[in-house]
Scaffold this motif. Structure first.
Motif, PDB file in Angstrom:
ATOM      1  N   VAL A 174       0.837  -1.193   0.000  1.00 20.80           N
ATOM      2  CA  VAL A 174       0.000   0.000   0.000  1.00 20.80           C
ATOM      3  C   VAL A 174       0.873   1.245   0.000  1.00 20.80           C
ATOM      4  CG1 VAL A 174      -1.697   1.322   1.312  1.00 20.80           C
ATOM      5  CG2 VAL A 174      -1.929  -1.159   1.118  1.00 20.80           C
ATOM      6  N   LEU A 175       1.962   1.214   0.768  1.00 25.26           N
ATOM      7  CA  LEU A 175       2.939   2.302   0.795  1.00 25.26           C
ATOM      8  C   LEU A 175       4.294   1.787   0.338  1.00 25.26           C
ATOM      9  CD1 LEU A 175       2.352   4.236   4.170  1.00 25.26           C
ATOM     10  CD2 LEU A 175       1.679   4.937   1.872  1.00 25.26           C
ATOM     11  N   SER A 176       5.007   2.611  -0.392  1.00 29.82           N
ATOM     12  CA  SER A 176       6.394   2.290  -0.713  1.00 29.82           C
ATOM     13  C   SER A 176       7.229   2.498   0.550  1.00 29.82           C
ATOM     14  CB  SER A 176       6.916   3.200  -1.825  1.00 29.82           C
ATOM     15  OG  SER A 176       7.002   4.544  -1.365  1.00 29.82           O
ATOM     16  N   PRO A 177       8.389   1.858   0.651  1.00 28.73           N
ATOM     17  CA  PRO A 177       9.235   2.072   1.833  1.00 28.73           C
ATOM     18  C   PRO A 177       9.566   3.537   2.060  1.00 28.73           C
ATOM     19  CG  PRO A 177      10.022   0.180   0.575  1.00 28.73           C
ATOM     20  CD  PRO A 177       8.946   0.828  -0.248  1.00 28.73           C
ATOM     21  N   GLN A 178       9.785   4.291   0.960  1.00 30.06           N
ATOM     22  CA  GLN A 178      10.106   5.704   1.111  1.00 30.06           C
ATOM     23  C   GLN A 178       8.930   6.477   1.702  1.00 30.06           C
ATOM     24  OE1 GLN A 178      10.387   3.838  -1.656  1.00 30.06           O
ATOM     25  NE2 GLN A 178      12.057   4.550  -2.995  1.00 30.06           N
ATOM     26  N   LYS A 179       7.712   6.209   1.210  1.00 31.50           N
ATOM     27  CA  LYS A 179       6.545   6.902   1.741  1.00 31.50           C
ATOM     28  C   LYS A 179       6.295   6.520   3.195  1.00 31.50           C
ATOM     29  CE  LYS A 179       4.092   7.665  -2.617  1.00 31.50           C
ATOM     30  NZ  LYS A 179       2.857   7.408  -3.388  1.00 31.50           N
ATOM     31  N   ALA A 180       6.548   5.279   3.534  1.00 29.35           N
ATOM     32  CA  ALA A 180       6.360   4.838   4.920  1.00 29.35           C
ATOM     33  C   ALA A 180       7.335   5.562   5.852  1.00 29.35           C
ATOM     34  CB  ALA A 180       6.543   3.331   5.016  1.00 29.35           C
ATOM     35  N   ARG A 181       8.555   5.775   5.376  1.00 27.21           N
ATOM     36  CA  ARG A 181       9.538   6.481   6.200  1.00 27.21           C
ATOM     37  C   ARG A 181       9.131   7.942   6.373  1.00 27.21           C
ATOM     38  NH1 ARG A 181      15.198   5.432   3.524  1.00 27.21           N
ATOM     39  NH2 ARG A 181      15.977   6.469   5.420  1.00 27.21           N
ATOM     40  N   VAL A 182       8.588   8.554   5.335  1.00 29.24           N
ATOM     41  CA  VAL A 182       8.080   9.923   5.457  1.00 29.24           C
ATOM     42  C   VAL A 182       6.903   9.945   6.443  1.00 29.24           C
ATOM     43  CG1 VAL A 182       6.896  11.796   4.240  1.00 29.24           C
ATOM     44  CG2 VAL A 182       8.860  10.649   3.176  1.00 29.24           C
ATOM     45  N   ALA A 183       6.011   8.966   6.328  1.00 20.49           N
ATOM     46  CA  ALA A 183       4.867   8.891   7.243  1.00 20.49           C
ATOM     47  C   ALA A 183       5.324   8.790   8.690  1.00 20.49           C
ATOM     48  CB  ALA A 183       3.993   7.693   6.878  1.00 20.49           C
ATOM     49  N   TRP A 184       6.380   8.000   8.924  1.00 14.43           N
ATOM     50  CA  TRP A 184       6.904   7.843  10.275  1.00 14.43           C
ATOM     51  C   TRP A 184       7.434   9.164  10.807  1.00 14.43           C
ATOM     52  CZ3 TRP A 184      11.841   8.025  12.608  1.00 14.43           C
ATOM     53  CH2 TRP A 184      11.885   7.481  13.903  1.00 14.43           C
ATOM     54  N   ARG A 185       8.107   9.924   9.955  1.00 14.55           N
ATOM     55  CA  ARG A 185       8.600  11.248  10.362  1.00 14.55           C
ATOM     56  C   ARG A 185       7.430  12.177  10.692  1.00 14.55           C
ATOM     57  NH1 ARG A 185      13.597  11.185  12.371  1.00 14.55           N
ATOM     58  NH2 ARG A 185      15.202  10.539  10.848  1.00 14.55           N
ATOM     59  N   LEU A 186       6.410  12.130   9.878  1.00 16.01           N
ATOM     60  CA  LEU A 186       5.256  13.002  10.095  1.00 16.01           C
ATOM     61  C   LEU A 186       4.521  12.637  11.381  1.00 16.01           C
ATOM     62  CD1 LEU A 186       3.844  13.225   6.454  1.00 16.01           C
ATOM     63  CD2 LEU A 186       5.081  15.011   7.699  1.00 16.01           C
ATOM     64  N   GLU A 187       4.365  11.344  11.632  1.00 16.94           N
ATOM     65  CA  GLU A 187       3.678  10.915  12.852  1.00 16.94           C
ATOM     66  C   GLU A 187       4.347  11.473  14.105  1.00 16.94           C
ATOM     67  OE1 GLU A 187       3.386   6.679  12.950  1.00 16.94           O
ATOM     68  OE2 GLU A 187       1.478   6.652  11.863  1.00 16.94           O
ATOM     69  N   ASN A 188       5.637  11.657  14.036  1.00 16.39           N
ATOM     70  CA  ASN A 188       6.384  12.099  15.213  1.00 16.39           C
ATOM     71  C   ASN A 188       6.398  13.611  15.410  1.00 16.39           C
ATOM     72  OD1 ASN A 188       7.909   9.728  16.662  1.00 16.39           O
ATOM     73  ND2 ASN A 188       7.941   9.244  14.479  1.00 16.39           N
ATOM     74  N   ILE A 189       5.740  14.344  14.528  1.00 15.93           N
ATOM     75  CA  ILE A 189       5.646  15.786  14.737  1.00 15.93           C
ATOM     76  C   ILE A 189       4.207  16.239  14.942  1.00 15.93           C
ATOM     77  CG2 ILE A 189       7.732  16.242  13.381  1.00 15.93           C
ATOM     78  CD1 ILE A 189       5.882  17.291  11.145  1.00 15.93           C
ATOM     79  N   LEU A 190       3.262  15.303  14.904  1.00 17.51           N
ATOM     80  CA  LEU A 190       1.853  15.674  15.032  1.00 17.51           C
ATOM     81  C   LEU A 190       1.561  16.199  16.430  1.00 17.51           C
ATOM     82  CD1 LEU A 190       0.070  12.681  13.241  1.00 17.51           C
ATOM     83  CD2 LEU A 190       0.608  14.936  12.295  1.00 17.51           C
ATOM     84  N   SER A 191       0.827  17.290  16.496  1.00 18.04           N
ATOM     85  CA  SER A 191       0.323  17.781  17.769  1.00 18.04           C
ATOM     86  C   SER A 191      -0.889  16.949  18.170  1.00 18.04           C
ATOM     87  CB  SER A 191      -0.071  19.257  17.650  1.00 18.04           C
ATOM     88  OG  SER A 191       1.042  20.040  17.253  1.00 18.04           O
ATOM     89  N   VAL A 192      -1.354  17.159  19.390  1.00 15.02           N
ATOM     90  CA  VAL A 192      -2.449  16.349  19.927  1.00 15.02           C
ATOM     91  C   VAL A 192      -3.696  16.430  19.051  1.00 15.02           C
ATOM     92  CG1 VAL A 192      -4.054  16.104  21.864  1.00 15.02           C
ATOM     93  CG2 VAL A 192      -1.622  16.481  22.300  1.00 15.02           C
ATOM     94  N   ASP A 193      -4.002  17.627  18.552  1.00 12.90           N
ATOM     95  CA  ASP A 193      -5.236  17.812  17.787  1.00 12.90           C
ATOM     96  C   ASP A 193      -5.062  17.587  16.286  1.00 12.90           C
ATOM     97  OD1 ASP A 193      -6.659  18.481  20.089  1.00 12.90           O
ATOM     98  OD2 ASP A 193      -6.079  20.587  19.956  1.00 12.90           O
ATOM     99  N   ASP A 194      -3.827  17.356  15.848  1.00  9.63           N
ATOM    100  CA  ASP A 194      -3.589  17.142  14.418  1.00  9.63           C
ATOM    101  C   ASP A 194      -4.135  15.786  13.976  1.00  9.63           C
ATOM    102  OD1 ASP A 194      -2.243  19.502  14.601  1.00  9.63           O
ATOM    103  OD2 ASP A 194      -0.248  18.671  14.283  1.00  9.63           O
ATOM    104  N   VAL A 195      -4.637  15.732  12.748  1.00  9.43           N
ATOM    105  CA  VAL A 195      -5.101  14.476  12.163  1.00  9.43           C
ATOM    106  C   VAL A 195      -4.382  14.284  10.831  1.00  9.43           C
ATOM    107  CG1 VAL A 195      -7.065  13.190  11.241  1.00  9.43           C
ATOM    108  CG2 VAL A 195      -7.369  14.652  13.246  1.00  9.43           C
ATOM    109  N   MET A 196      -3.785  13.097  10.642  1.00 13.12           N
ATOM    110  CA  MET A 196      -3.080  12.822   9.392  1.00 13.12           C
ATOM    111  C   MET A 196      -3.830  11.747   8.598  1.00 13.12           C
ATOM    112  SD  MET A 196       0.907  11.821   8.632  1.00 13.12           S
ATOM    113  CE  MET A 196       0.907  10.136   9.252  1.00 13.12           C
ATOM    114  N   TYR A 197      -4.094  12.052   7.334  1.00 12.45           N
ATOM    115  CA  TYR A 197      -4.716  11.103   6.415  1.00 12.45           C
ATOM    116  C   TYR A 197      -3.649  10.591   5.458  1.00 12.45           C
ATOM    117  CZ  TYR A 197      -9.088  13.260   7.980  1.00 12.45           C
ATOM    118  OH  TYR A 197     -10.123  13.739   8.742  1.00 12.45           O
ATOM    119  N   ILE A 198      -3.564   9.281   5.335  1.00 13.20           N
ATOM    120  CA  ILE A 198      -2.597   8.661   4.431  1.00 13.20           C
ATOM    121  C   ILE A 198      -3.314   8.227   3.158  1.00 13.20           C
ATOM    122  CG2 ILE A 198      -0.966   6.746   4.140  1.00 13.20           C
ATOM    123  CD1 ILE A 198      -0.578   6.721   7.147  1.00 13.20           C
ATOM    124  N   ASP A 199      -2.744   8.596   2.005  1.00 12.24           N
ATOM    125  CA  ASP A 199      -3.265   8.146   0.714  1.00 12.24           C
ATOM    126  C   ASP A 199      -4.745   8.489   0.565  1.00 12.24           C
ATOM    127  OD1 ASP A 199      -3.121   7.024  -1.781  1.00 12.24           O
ATOM    128  OD2 ASP A 199      -3.444   4.980  -1.091  1.00 12.24           O
TER     129      ASP A 199
END
Length: 900
Positions: A305-330
């Motif tokens: 579903v995700l390429s390894p590169q996109k998954a690594r970017v997703a991991w970086r993004l997950e670690n900067i999310l504030s409490v109220d932030d919502v991240m949608y993937i794909d």
């Protein structure tokens, strides 16, 4: 397990000790209410990422504390509920006779059993539920499960609590479940997210399930991960079974609270009491890959579903999310697919795409809009992210208007592209950039992945820190609704919404390619809606419904919402053809120009785009052969899979070619058209049916005449239903026309909300809308830009004459017009005003049709006053029809004679 050491204040009710949790959820009416309670009770630190609580250990450890139990419900509750509902979509409810009991194996907090109880209630079977058996080793979890089941059944059902492990390696015998006795005729076994636990002895559990007593319905539900083979293994023991649910989806839906995508696998069957064969356990191949849970990004890599590169970017993004932030993937928003969307309340939206290719192997076009990779042409990722921005802005009316009013509000939607294979220096050299920003898009290289510091400073770097009142709660909710639609519940549908007559057989889903023709009002759209849901239930896969005009997509969603079935909105895509084309093109990073829509080789070299188990095309007379071939060749999962088109040559307003039989010439799908939908069920007024038939005879002599009859014509003969004709050719001023319209509505027994005004000219309709609102002080629902919005647009862009307007005016005008069409609905309690072509496919109790002069109308796409257009207009009404002629001589005599 011991309860949490957190001190609790005991409460009493009727002399009994009541735990705080039990008292708090006493007013909960559903599993969704219970999950909401658990989520709202979370400490702030876990509200945004509840799955990170240390006790959860990826959702597999035994839970003890209240916080951990709440975190589990918040993180995984939605997944369990939706998967259980999906498993029950094809359950044989009508075959159930006698008492029912539920056995929830590894029940946790009882999510599975409570969901099944709700489904039984919706199907009027809860009265037959006698017993629920809960099996769970965690004392804290099973106590909650007991409370949850007792709450939703109001204490009317026997609950047998077994605080024990399922048979498993390394577990003491005294802590292990003994065989379960079954007392009632119908036993529903719930295995929700338990069979994939590798330590469980599947053979021992199967022996406990197997019983010759009664009927056993076995629901095996779990994630689509590398342990999913264990579900197949378990089911194999029971021999060859006919599954009533067999879903294999690596992207089934998203959680409501965390917006996280999750998988789904189901194998559900009725066990017939035959002898089980444990030797079959060895016949199913085992997977030796690592097992990941739904929140582990490595699962999405494993499922491609995700390429390894996109998954690594997703991991970086997950670690900067504030409490109220919502991240949608794909996510898909309106016309584009975006790799990552981060929504920050009161601040805005961040769009982030990842470019996986090495720029050293690419060549850029002179205009820098396209990139060539191994001779294949792709849209520039910088250009593509701008398209994403425009698509989101144009799809939400409030956001669109705020950006038109103040162009600075465009900054509410931030744009970022990460080039995962190149340094920022290489990227700037490739694109000829002087800095890290181009066209208001922030550019990052592989440093974003490799350097924690770069990713941690993302919000600061792009200025994603400041509040803006234009991005309010209304905009945020509308965006969330677009990205992640909810589950449609059986109880939301209409009780009287059932296919009848020929509709019933045509609504059945099967592996076939079929052409269905039907007269106006015969239920083509209703058949399509039922068949789309049935196809999704039959295949467990994604279903595509295509329309032509933008407003019809909204109508199809409305008709689907009326169906009394459980289904996931995320499994049914409904789009106009051109919008669908752009979405899939953006998914493949392909540039779309004017000629792309009929280019049959456009997707020839594309891989990995979404495909569908079944495809349905409504109003196929509006389609070209090239469009149909593009859809068939590129988006049908099985080339011979289910593809059904629906059409009516008499509503051929775009003058597509017809064959010698008067049928629509498709150029695809051989064989004869199915003509079983020959009874119009729209008209309750016999005069409307006669009008439609007579119009065909006089103005469509080159086509076979449909014999249209009103539904229950005899019972309506004495009703005061109306068909009138008003000749205003000598006094056709808009003011007089609006006076007439107001008079029609006020003199009739219906309300304004039951009326629609139809004409071909948008300019005329805009004037009618303005005067009507001024004279009545009432709102309207329209398919075009209001006068006020148009005048404001002229003011913003300093335009006095629309014909010589600048490109910015035309851009915003088209965006507003498209958004109005996308949002148009007949649900609102006010008068509807629409062009005839935008209302094609819809219907209304009462219709006012305005006949205009052909000489006053100009269109390059269709003949405004063609017989097909007029026929489409006069077949929109169910009960009453009012025809007002303001300048048309062609149809005067016909309508005058018909209404004498």
């Amino acid at each position: 397990m011991e309860m949490s050491s957190t001190k609790q204040i005991l409460r009493y009710h009727n002399g009994k000790v009541i735990m705080p949790y039990e008292e708090d959820i006493r007013l909960c009416n559903s599993i969704d209410d219970i999950i909401d309670y658990c989520h709202n009770a979370l400490p702030t630190e876990y509200k945004g990422r509840p799955w990170t609580h240390p006790e959860l250990n990826h959702g597999i450890d035994l839970l003890a504390s209240d916080v951990a139990l709440n975190c589990y419900m918040s993180a995984y509750g939605d997944m369990h509920v939706t998967k259980c509902r999906a498993a029950m979509m094809n359950f044989p409810f009508n075959e159930i006779q006698g008492s029912i009991e539920i056995v929830d194996w590894g029940c946790g907090q009882g999510i599975g059993s409570v969901t099944i109880i709700e489904v039984l209630r919706q199907h009027n079977l809860l009265q037959w539920l006698r017993k629920v058996t809960l099996i769970e080793p965690s004392r804290s979890a099973i106590e909650r499960a007991n409370i949850n089941v007792r709450t939703v059944t109001h204490g009317a059902v026997e609950i047998d609590v077994k605080n024990l492990f399922l048979p498993a390696n390394g577990i003491d015998e005294e802590k292990t479940l003994n065989p379960v006795g079954y007392r009632y005729n119908n036993v529903i076994h719930v295995f929700s997210n338990i069979l994939d636990v590798t330590t469980i002895d599947l053979g021992a559990v199967a022996r406990m399930v197997a019983s010759a007593h009664g009927r056993h319905f076995v629901l095996c539900i779990g994630p689509k991960n590398s342990a999913a083979y264990r579900i197949e293994k378990f089911c194999s023991v029971f021999g060859e079974q006919r599954y009533f649910s067999q879903i294999d989806s690596v992207r089934y839906a998203r959680t409501k609270r965390t917006a996280h995508p999750y998988t789904c696998m189901t194998r559900c069957f009725e066990y017939n009491g035959a002898t089980i064969d444990l030797n079959r356990l060895t016949l199913v191949s085992e997977s030796h890959e690592a097992i990941y849970n739904e929140y582990d990004l490595r699962l999405q890599i494993q499922n491609h579903v995700l390429s390894p590169q996109k998954a690594r970017v997703a991991w970086r993004l997950e670690n900067i999310l504030s409490v109220d932030d919502v991240m949608y993937i794909d996510a898909v928003v309106n016309e584009v697919a975006v790799d990552f969307i981060i929504v920050r309340p009161n601040k805005g939206v961040l769009l982030l795409n990842v470019f996986n290719e090495d720029l050293n192997n690419c060549v850029i076009s002179e205009d820098k809009k396209e990139i060539f990779i191994n001779s294949h042409k792709y849209q520039s990722p910088i250009d593509l992210i701008s398209l994403c921005q425009s698509s989101i802005k144009d799809g939400i009316e409030e956001l669109l208007m705020s950006t038109i009013e103040n162009s600075r509000n465009f900054s509410l939607i931030k744009k970022t592209v990460v080039f995962s294979e190149n340094t920022i220096t290489e990227i700037k050299k490739f694109f000829g950039l002087e800095n890290n920003i181009v066209n208001f898009t922030s550019i990052f290289g592989k440093e974003f992945i490799d350097s924690r510091e770069v990713s941690q400073n993302l919000y600061t770097t792009i200025g994603f820190l400041y509040n803006n009142n234009a991005f309010d709660e209304v905009v945020r909710r509308n965006l969330a609704k677009i990205i992640s639609p909810s589950w449609h519940s059986y109880q939301e549908g209409r009780i009287d919404m059932r296919p009848i007559g020929a509709q019933r057989r045509l609504s059945e889903s099967s592996i076939t390619q079929q052409k269905i023709s039907g007269v106006a009002g015969s239920g083509k759209t209703q058949v399509l809606a039922f068949r789309a849901v049935n196809a999704m239930k039959r295949t467990g896969g994604d279903v595509l419904v295509l329309t032509y005009n933008i407003t019809l997509a909204n109508y199809l969603k409305f008709r689907l919402s009326e169906i009394r079935e459980d289904f996931s909105w995320e499994k049914i895509d409904i789009y106009p053809y051109h919008q669908f084309f752009r979405i899939r093109a953006a998914e493949c990073q392909l540039h779309v120009d004017f000629g792309s829509y009929q280019d049959e080789a456009f997707f020839a070299n594309s891989r990995g785009h979404k495909k569908y188990s079944a495809i349905f095309v409504d109003e196929v007379q509006d389609y070209t052969t090239e469009w149909l071939r593009i859809v068939m060749q590129n988006f049908l999962l099985d080339p011979n899979g289910e593809l059904v088109v629906f059409g009516d040559p008499k509503q051929n307003v775009y003058q597509r070619p017809l064959d010698t039989n008067g049928d629509i010439r498709l150029g695809v799908i051989g064989g004869q058209w199915n003509r079983q939908l020959m009874t119009s069920r729209r008209f309750t007024n016999p005069r409307l049916a006669n009008l439609a038939t007579a119009f065909q005879t006089q103005f469509m002599a080159n086509l076979p005449t449909d014999n249209i009859a009103a539904e229950n014509a005899m019972s309506n003969t004495f009703n005061f239903q109306i068909l009138t004709y008003n000749d205003m050719r000598q006094n056709n001023a808009v003011d007089a026309l609006v006076t007439n319209i107001i008079s029609i509505i006020s003199n009739d027994n219906n309300e304004a909300r039951d009326f629609v005004v139809l004409a071909s000219s948008t300019k005329l309709l805009r004037n009618i809308d303005t005067l009507y609102r001024q004279r009545t002080n009432e709102q309207t629902e329209i398919t075009f830009i209001s006068t006020e919005a148009l005048e404001r647009l002229k003011q913003i862009h300093h335009v006095t004459d629309e014909k010589t307007a600048n490109w910015k005016f035309n851009r915003d005008f088209e965006a507003l017009e498209r958004t109005r069409k996308q949002l148009f609905t007949t649900d609102k309690r006010c008068l509807k005003i629409s062009t005839i072509q935008s209302f094609k496919g819809w219907e209304s109790p009462s219709v006012i049709v305005i006949l205009e002069s052909d000489f006053a109308l100009h269109s390059t796409t269709f003949r405004s006053m063609s017989p097909q257009t007029i026929y489409t207009a006069i077949t929109r009404a169910r009960e009453n029809m009012y025809i007002i002629n303001i300048g048309n001589d062609t149809y005067h005599n016909f309508f005058y004679n018909q209404t004498l």
